[in-house]
Motif scaffolding. Structure first.
Motif, PDB file in Angstrom:
ATOM      1  N   ILE A 165       0.806  -1.229   0.000  1.00 18.87           N
ATOM      2  CA  ILE A 165       0.000   0.000   0.000  1.00 18.87           C
ATOM      3  C   ILE A 165       0.836   1.275   0.000  1.00 18.87           C
ATOM      4  N   CYS A 166       2.128   1.145  -0.146  1.00 19.43           N
ATOM      5  CA  CYS A 166       3.029   2.290  -0.066  1.00 19.43           C
ATOM      6  C   CYS A 166       3.151   2.984  -1.425  1.00 19.43           C
ATOM      7  N   PRO A 167       2.682   4.239  -1.541  1.00 11.89           N
ATOM      8  CA  PRO A 167       2.784   4.935  -2.838  1.00 11.89           C
ATOM      9  C   PRO A 167       4.232   5.225  -3.238  1.00 11.89           C
ATOM     10  N   TYR A 168       5.112   5.405  -2.272  1.00  6.53           N
ATOM     11  CA  TYR A 168       6.526   5.643  -2.593  1.00  6.53           C
ATOM     12  C   TYR A 168       7.187   4.382  -3.154  1.00  6.53           C
ATOM     13  N   CYS A 169       6.752   3.235  -2.665  1.00  2.71           N
ATOM     14  CA  CYS A 169       7.241   1.959  -3.203  1.00  2.71           C
ATOM     15  C   CYS A 169       6.820   1.825  -4.667  1.00  2.71           C
ATOM     16  N   VAL A 170       5.585   2.171  -4.947  1.00  6.15           N
ATOM     17  CA  VAL A 170       5.071   2.107  -6.317  1.00  6.15           C
ATOM     18  C   VAL A 170       5.879   3.027  -7.226  1.00  6.15           C
ATOM     19  N   ARG A 171       6.163   4.240  -6.759  1.00  2.00           N
ATOM     20  CA  ARG A 171       6.953   5.193  -7.566  1.00  2.00           C
ATOM     21  C   ARG A 171       8.348   4.667  -7.848  1.00  2.00           C
ATOM     22  N   ALA A 172       8.984   4.099  -6.825  1.00  2.00           N
ATOM     23  CA  ALA A 172      10.346   3.574  -7.002  1.00  2.00           C
ATOM     24  C   ALA A 172      10.345   2.412  -7.993  1.00  2.00           C
ATOM     25  N   LYS A 173       9.406   1.487  -7.836  1.00  2.00           N
ATOM     26  CA  LYS A 173       9.336   0.341  -8.751  1.00  2.00           C
ATOM     27  C   LYS A 173       9.031   0.808 -10.173  1.00  2.00           C
ATOM     28  N   HIS A 174       8.190   1.825 -10.289  1.00  2.00           N
ATOM     29  CA  HIS A 174       7.847   2.352 -11.606  1.00  2.00           C
ATOM     30  C   HIS A 174       9.086   2.906 -12.317  1.00  2.00           C
ATOM     31  N   LEU A 175       9.945   3.605 -11.586  1.00  2.00           N
ATOM     32  CA  LEU A 175      11.172   4.131 -12.193  1.00  2.00           C
ATOM     33  C   LEU A 175      12.053   2.984 -12.710  1.00  2.00           C
ATOM     34  N   PHE A 176      12.205   1.941 -11.920  1.00  2.00           N
ATOM     35  CA  PHE A 176      13.000   0.794 -12.376  1.00  2.00           C
ATOM     36  C   PHE A 176      12.353   0.139 -13.598  1.00  2.00           C
ATOM     37  N   GLN A 177      11.044   0.030 -13.600  1.00  2.00           N
ATOM     38  CA  GLN A 177      10.345  -0.572 -14.738  1.00  2.00           C
ATOM     39  C   GLN A 177      10.528   0.278 -15.992  1.00  2.00           C
ATOM     40  N   ARG A 178      10.437   1.597 -15.859  1.00  2.00           N
ATOM     41  CA  ARG A 178      10.656   2.492 -17.000  1.00  2.00           C
ATOM     42  C   ARG A 178      12.054   2.340 -17.577  1.00  2.00           C
ATOM     43  N   LYS A 179      13.005   2.071 -16.708  1.00  2.00           N
ATOM     44  CA  LYS A 179      14.385   1.900 -17.151  1.00  2.00           C
ATOM     45  C   LYS A 179      14.655   0.481 -17.649  1.00  2.00           C
ATOM     46  N   GLY A 180      13.669  -0.399 -17.500  1.00  2.00           N
ATOM     47  CA  GLY A 180      13.811  -1.759 -17.997  1.00  2.00           C
ATOM     48  C   GLY A 180      14.760  -2.625 -17.192  1.00  2.00           C
ATOM     49  N   VAL A 181      14.899  -2.336 -15.906  1.00  2.00           N
ATOM     50  CA  VAL A 181      15.782  -3.141 -15.061  1.00  2.00           C
ATOM     51  C   VAL A 181      14.960  -4.023 -14.118  1.00  2.00           C
ATOM     52  N   ASN A 182      15.485  -5.189 -13.870  1.00  2.00           N
ATOM     53  CA  ASN A 182      14.843  -6.119 -12.947  1.00  2.00           C
ATOM     54  C   ASN A 182      15.261  -5.797 -11.522  1.00  2.00           C
ATOM     55  N   TYR A 183      14.392  -6.139 -10.600  1.00  2.00           N
ATOM     56  CA  TYR A 183      14.691  -5.935  -9.185  1.00  2.00           C
ATOM     57  C   TYR A 183      14.046  -7.049  -8.384  1.00  2.00           C
ATOM     58  N   GLU A 184      14.620  -7.288  -7.216  1.00  2.00           N
ATOM     59  CA  GLU A 184      14.041  -8.234  -6.264  1.00  2.00           C
ATOM     60  C   GLU A 184      13.242  -7.425  -5.263  1.00  2.00           C
ATOM     61  N   GLU A 185      11.972  -7.748  -5.143  1.00  2.00           N
ATOM     62  CA  GLU A 185      11.103  -7.042  -4.212  1.00  2.00           C
ATOM     63  C   GLU A 185      10.897  -7.902  -2.971  1.00  2.00           C
ATOM     64  N   ILE A 186      11.126  -7.319  -1.813  1.00  2.00           N
ATOM     65  CA  ILE A 186      10.909  -8.012  -0.545  1.00  2.00           C
ATOM     66  C   ILE A 186       9.778  -7.298   0.184  1.00  2.00           C
TER      67      ILE A 186
END
Length: 84
Positions: A11-32
Motif C-alpha cells: 500500500i506504499c505509494p513511494y514503493c510504487v513510484r520507485a518500482k515504476h522508475l525501475f520498470q521504465r528503465k527496464g531493469v529487474n529488481y528483487e522485491e521483498i
C-alpha cells in the motif's frame, strides 16, 4: 546488470513510484514485501536502521528511499549505478 533489492509494502505509494522508475528503465529488481513477515521487517531494520519503506539497495549499496532514488536520477547518477 546491477542487482537491485527493494523492501516494500503493497500500500506504499513511494514503493510504487520507485518500482515504476525501475520498470521504465527496464531493469529487474528483487522485491521483498515486509508487510506480513516480522522476520523480514526485522531484517530491514537491522540492514538499514530504518523502519520506512521503500528501502533500496543497488549492488549491496544502500541507496535509501524513493526520494533518494529520484535524486540520483535527477543528478544523472542512477544510470551509472544500474550499469555496474
Amino acid at each position: 546488470m546491477a542487482k537491485i533489492v527493494i523492501y516494500t509494502t503493497p500500500i506504499c505509494p513511494y514503493c510504487v513510484r520507485a518500482k515504476h522508475l525501475f520498470q521504465r528503465k527496464g531493469v529487474n529488481y528483487e522485491e521483498i514485501d515486509v508487510s506480513r513477515d516480522q522476520n523480514l521487517r526485522q531484517q530491514l531494520i537491522e540492514r538499514t536502521r530504518q523502519r520506512t519503506v521503500p528501502q533500496i539497495f543497488i549492488n549491496e549499496q544502500h541507496i535509501g528511499g524513493c526520494d533518494d532514488l529520484y535524486a540520483l536520477e535527477r543528478q544523472g547518477a542512477l544510470d551509472p549505478l544500474l550499469a555496474q
